[in-house]
Design an enzyme around this catalytic site. Structure first.
Site, mmCIF file in Angstrom:
data_model
loop_
_atom_site.group_PDB
_atom_site.id
_atom_site.type_symbol
_atom_site.label_atom_id
_atom_site.label_comp_id
_atom_site.label_asym_id
_atom_site.label_seq_id
_atom_site.Cartn_x
_atom_site.Cartn_y
_atom_site.Cartn_z
ATOM 1 N N TYR A 1 1.303 -1.307 -0.210
ATOM 2 C CA TYR A 1 0.059 -0.144 -0.163
ATOM 3 C C TYR A 1 1.022 1.384 -0.230
ATOM 4 O O TYR A 1 0.966 1.783 0.528
ATOM 5 C CB TYR A 1 -0.584 -0.288 0.948
ATOM 6 N N GLU B 1 3.988 7.938 0.060
ATOM 7 C CA GLU B 1 4.447 8.673 -0.067
ATOM 8 C C GLU B 1 6.277 8.838 0.617
ATOM 9 O O GLU B 1 7.060 8.785 0.135
ATOM 10 C CB GLU B 1 4.089 10.326 -0.583
ATOM 11 N N GLY B 2 5.832 8.404 1.208
ATOM 12 C CA GLY B 2 6.670 7.739 2.595
ATOM 13 C C GLY B 2 7.621 6.492 1.627
ATOM 14 O O GLY B 2 9.603 7.123 2.109
ATOM 15 N N HIS B 3 7.287 5.440 1.854
ATOM 16 C CA HIS B 3 7.948 4.558 1.208
ATOM 17 C C HIS B 3 8.270 5.189 -0.477
ATOM 18 O O HIS B 3 9.706 4.962 -0.265
ATOM 19 C CB HIS B 3 7.403 3.713 0.516
ATOM 20 N N GLN C 1 3.977 -9.543 13.820
ATOM 21 C CA GLN C 1 3.888 -8.009 14.107
ATOM 22 C C GLN C 1 1.855 -7.845 14.482
ATOM 23 O O GLN C 1 2.784 -6.596 15.189
ATOM 24 C CB GLN C 1 4.707 -7.450 13.174
ATOM 25 N N GLY D 1 12.306 4.269 7.696
ATOM 26 C CA GLY D 1 11.629 6.066 8.089
ATOM 27 C C GLY D 1 12.250 5.875 9.455
ATOM 28 O O GLY D 1 11.749 5.638 10.615
ATOM 29 N N LYS E 1 4.162 14.145 6.847
ATOM 30 C CA LYS E 1 3.805 13.750 5.981
ATOM 31 C C LYS E 1 2.591 12.058 6.649
ATOM 32 O O LYS E 1 3.652 10.699 7.592
ATOM 33 C CB LYS E 1 4.076 13.000 4.978
ATOM 34 N N SER E 2 1.235 11.280 6.947
ATOM 35 C CA SER E 2 0.745 10.256 7.470
ATOM 36 C C SER E 2 -0.169 10.152 6.309
ATOM 37 O O SER E 2 -0.675 11.272 5.965
ATOM 38 C CB SER E 2 0.701 10.982 8.757
HETATM 39 O O1 PAF Z 1 7.871 -0.095 7.994
HETATM 40 C C1 PAF Z 1 6.596 -1.188 7.879
HETATM 41 O O2 PAF Z 1 6.171 -1.677 6.652
HETATM 42 C C2 PAF Z 1 7.332 -2.695 8.930
HETATM 43 O O3 PAF Z 1 7.401 -2.817 9.983
HETATM 44 C C3 PAF Z 1 8.610 -4.352 8.187
HETATM 45 C C4 PAF Z 1 9.820 -3.236 8.216
HETATM 46 C C5 PAF Z 1 8.196 -4.099 6.524
HETATM 47 C C6 PAF Z 1 8.388 -5.349 8.839
HETATM 48 O O4 PAF Z 1 7.158 -6.212 8.395
#
Ligand code: PAF
Length: 281
Positions: free
Chosen positions: A32, A35-37, A61, A147, A184-185
């Site tokens: 998903y 911009e952050g990615h 997680q 990030g 940004k979020s």
């Molecule tokens: O920051 C994330 O999106 C997740 O914690 C990561 C680092 C991809 C691990 O699943």
């Protein structure tokens, strides 16, 4: 762009690139893409021969009351974004590929977790560390990009890479901000127009705190109170926490010296915002 779903194929392909002497940058994500990615992707693109991105929503997680099933997924849109931003290899394994059986061994994070957002997310960073051990072994990157918006995750990854001797350079990437300073979020769209105006006070309070420290204030409690007063005085948000630690250790500050983090979380009607600054005193 190559899209790979098999661990074995990914491991072999990355190994062949390494044998050719290529440097590999890696951006792990849960998809998903926003911009952050893309900021992480663009930085990694500019610093490495090969850019690998993973998209995997990691069940380990998520807590029992968290949104694993409803976590947003849109692989087609992610694939296009990745391709248009110069990604060479997109690793997109299924849950069964990553966890074919119950793990007989998982990572347990001992420090850097019982503070900030981690305090309310029991086991979250164990799940992050476990999947990263797998992803690092599969992708074999030279550099991994994370990030600083999630500065606690960066701190945990720093510990993981050091403690387990991964031959990987951690590259923390600065928070991307709106022109008025708001970090940004994807959650910012949930702010009311009035809350959006108020939300600039979060970063403003962090900068104010930094200035006070630069002027000589050395009492963390005084700094925290200053921030709290600024936020409660100028916004309708409810403070979840305002905390300061040594960074990346996330230890209590006996004295204000060295690298530190000041981090906060504030709840608005339909959005909980987090922000932080890290700097040297
Ligand atoms: O920051 C994330 O999106 C997740 O914690 C990561 C680092 C991809 C691990 O699943």
């Amino acid at each position: 762009m190559k899209v790979i779903t098999s661990i074995q194929e990914m491991q072999q392909y990355m190994k062949s690139l390494k044998l050719e002497g290529k440097t590999i940058g890696f951006v792990p994500t849960m998809g998903y893409l926003h911009e952050g990615h893309l900021t992480l992707i663009n930085k990694a693109r500019s610093e490495n021969d090969v850019l690998a991105v993973s998209i995997f929503v990691n069940p380990l997680q998520f807590g029992p009351n968290e949104d694993f099933d409803s976590y947003p997924r849109d692989f087609e849109s992610d694939r296009k974004l990745a391709e248009n931003n110069g990604v060479d290899v997109l690793f997109h394994p299924s849950t069964e590929e990553m966890y074919p059986t119950k793990m007989s061994l998982t990572a347990v994070v001992h420090s850097r977790i019982n503070v900030l957002c981690g305090r309310q997310r029991n086991g979250h960073f164990d799940g992050v560390a476990t999947v990263l051990v797998k992803l690092f072994n599969i992708v074999q990157p030279d550099r991994a990009y994370f990030g600083l918006k999630d500065a606690q995750q960066v701190a945990v990854v720093d510990g993981l890479i050091t403690d387990f001797n991964f031959p990987i350079t951690l590259v923390p990437v600065a928070i991307v901000r709106e022109e008025d300073g708001l970090a940004k979020s994807s959650r910012n769209v949930n702010l009311t127009p009035q809350e959006r105006l108020e939300s600039t006070k979060l970063y403003e309070s962090l900068q104010m705190a930094k200035r006070e420290i630069e002027k000589g204030q050395r009492n963390p409690k005084v700094i925290e109170e200053l921030i709290k007063k600024h936020i409660t005085g100028h916004t309708s948000g409810v403070i979840d926490y305002v905390e300061m630690y040594r960074y990346p250790e996330l230890d209590e500050l006996s004295e204000l010296k060295g690298r530190i983090i000041i981090a906060l979380a504030v709840k608005f009607t339909k959005a909980r915002l987090i922000d932080n600054i890290t700097f040297d005193v």
